[in-house]
Design an enzyme around this catalytic site. Sequence first.
Site, PDB file in Angstrom:
ATOM      1  N   ASP A  54      10.276   6.922  -1.448  1.00  0.00           N
ATOM      2  CA  ASP A  54       9.550   5.723  -1.852  1.00  0.00           C
ATOM      3  C   ASP A  54       8.090   6.003  -1.526  1.00  0.00           C
ATOM      4  O   ASP A  54       7.782   6.884  -0.722  1.00  0.00           O
ATOM      5  CB  ASP A  54      10.061   4.513  -1.053  1.00  0.00           C
ATOM      6  CG  ASP A  54       9.573   3.175  -1.590  1.00  0.00           C
ATOM      7  OD1 ASP A  54      10.325   2.514  -2.315  1.00  0.00           O
ATOM      8  OD2 ASP A  54       8.432   2.785  -1.270  1.00  0.00           O
ATOM      9  N   HIS A  65       6.426   4.021   0.121  1.00  0.00           N
ATOM     10  CA  HIS A  65       6.280   3.426   1.449  1.00  0.00           C
ATOM     11  C   HIS A  65       7.405   3.900   2.361  1.00  0.00           C
ATOM     12  O   HIS A  65       8.549   4.053   1.926  1.00  0.00           O
ATOM     13  CB  HIS A  65       6.341   1.899   1.374  1.00  0.00           C
ATOM     14  CG  HIS A  65       5.396   1.294   0.378  1.00  0.00           C
ATOM     15  ND1 HIS A  65       5.807   0.837  -0.857  1.00  0.00           N
ATOM     16  CD2 HIS A  65       4.061   1.092   0.440  1.00  0.00           C
ATOM     17  CE1 HIS A  65       4.767   0.363  -1.520  1.00  0.00           C
ATOM     18  NE2 HIS A  65       3.694   0.512  -0.765  1.00  0.00           N
ATOM     19  N   HIS A 100      12.098  -2.416   4.084  1.00  0.00           N
ATOM     20  CA  HIS A 100      11.066  -2.856   5.029  1.00  0.00           C
ATOM     21  C   HIS A 100      11.570  -3.922   5.991  1.00  0.00           C
ATOM     22  O   HIS A 100      10.862  -4.256   6.957  1.00  0.00           O
ATOM     23  CB  HIS A 100       9.846  -3.395   4.288  1.00  0.00           C
ATOM     24  CG  HIS A 100       9.082  -2.356   3.523  1.00  0.00           C
ATOM     25  ND1 HIS A 100       8.712  -1.153   4.081  1.00  0.00           N
ATOM     26  CD2 HIS A 100       8.649  -2.333   2.236  1.00  0.00           C
ATOM     27  CE1 HIS A 100       8.068  -0.429   3.167  1.00  0.00           C
ATOM     28  NE2 HIS A 100       8.027  -1.111   2.048  1.00  0.00           N
ATOM     29  N   ASP A 102       8.544   3.771  -7.063  1.00  0.00           N
ATOM     30  CA  ASP A 102       7.096   3.506  -7.038  1.00  0.00           C
ATOM     31  C   ASP A 102       6.296   4.747  -6.690  1.00  0.00           C
ATOM     32  O   ASP A 102       5.056   4.713  -6.694  1.00  0.00           O
ATOM     33  CB  ASP A 102       6.742   2.359  -6.095  1.00  0.00           C
ATOM     34  CG  ASP A 102       7.396   2.476  -4.729  1.00  0.00           C
ATOM     35  OD1 ASP A 102       8.116   3.462  -4.483  1.00  0.00           O
ATOM     36  OD2 ASP A 102       7.204   1.565  -3.907  1.00  0.00           O
TER      37      ASP A 102
END
Length: 310
Positions: free
Chosen positions: A163, A165, A126, A244
């Site tokens: 992921d 995200h 990120h 995740d």
Amino acid sequence: MITAYITHPDHPRHYMGPEHPESPQRLDAIRARLLRSGILQQTMQSEAIEASMAQLGRVHPEAHLRLLEHRLPEQGFTTIDGDTLMTPDSLRIARLAAGAAIKGVDRVYRHQADNVFCAMRPPGHHAEASNAMGFCLYNNVAVAAAHALNEYGARRVAILDFDVHQCNGTIDIFQNDPSVLICTSFQYPFYPWRYLDCRASNIVNTPLPAGTDGPAFRRAIEASWLPALHDFRPDLVLVSAGFDAHREDPLAELCLGDEDFYWVSRLAVEIAERYAQRRLVTVLEGGYAGDALGRSTEAYLKALLGLPFD
């Protein structure tokens, strides 16, 4: 195959509080699981070394790096955003995380390992060029890609990011760079709410609705990633591994199982074997359910080692 495993015992010194999901217990859970299963003992283990400011500076502007150093607290916490905090040792540990990815690239290019798993934190995907966010301070996989491009003359680096995200930071750094292909799967719509519809020619977005299970995930990856990867023919494969997306993870709503992480690891291995002389480096991203994180990492490493899932 020879699989290198890179970590560092000082990682707990980056600690964002007892309630924060990105905790030192994540790596403790991975190590405990790998030791119990005997998988860790089959790897070539070593410690990370810190990335230099010059190496970080290939993807993060100097002014941004100086600002992070300026904001580093002498004690207690500094808040970067609602999810991301720094303590006095945080940047050193983040430099170790980026340095692990660099060391991984060195290992595969120097023929010291066929593939590498970097068990480090904080995660990195990120972190944008000038913006630390989402638990991430430096973009570890981007630093590794830039190292390969600059030090080893890599011409085509593929970054595979699975992921819950999307890897907004990696996209921010490399969008429209023809030497880097980014394939990213993620729950949609979901954090980070930026770059979700990026149309750059070197970005392969694979958005997945909440509730996506393993078979649907595999079909989506085969349909979107594989054609792009076969066309790109990477000479290095980097993976941002976000566990995740597991059905047991508390932070989101994808429903993958341990076997799906074995499958995607095998996919990465096969691409690296076909085009990149086996050169494959994986960095840890998400994964916040301790038992599921340990099992998923074990499954992923079995594929790196060339072992069967069962």
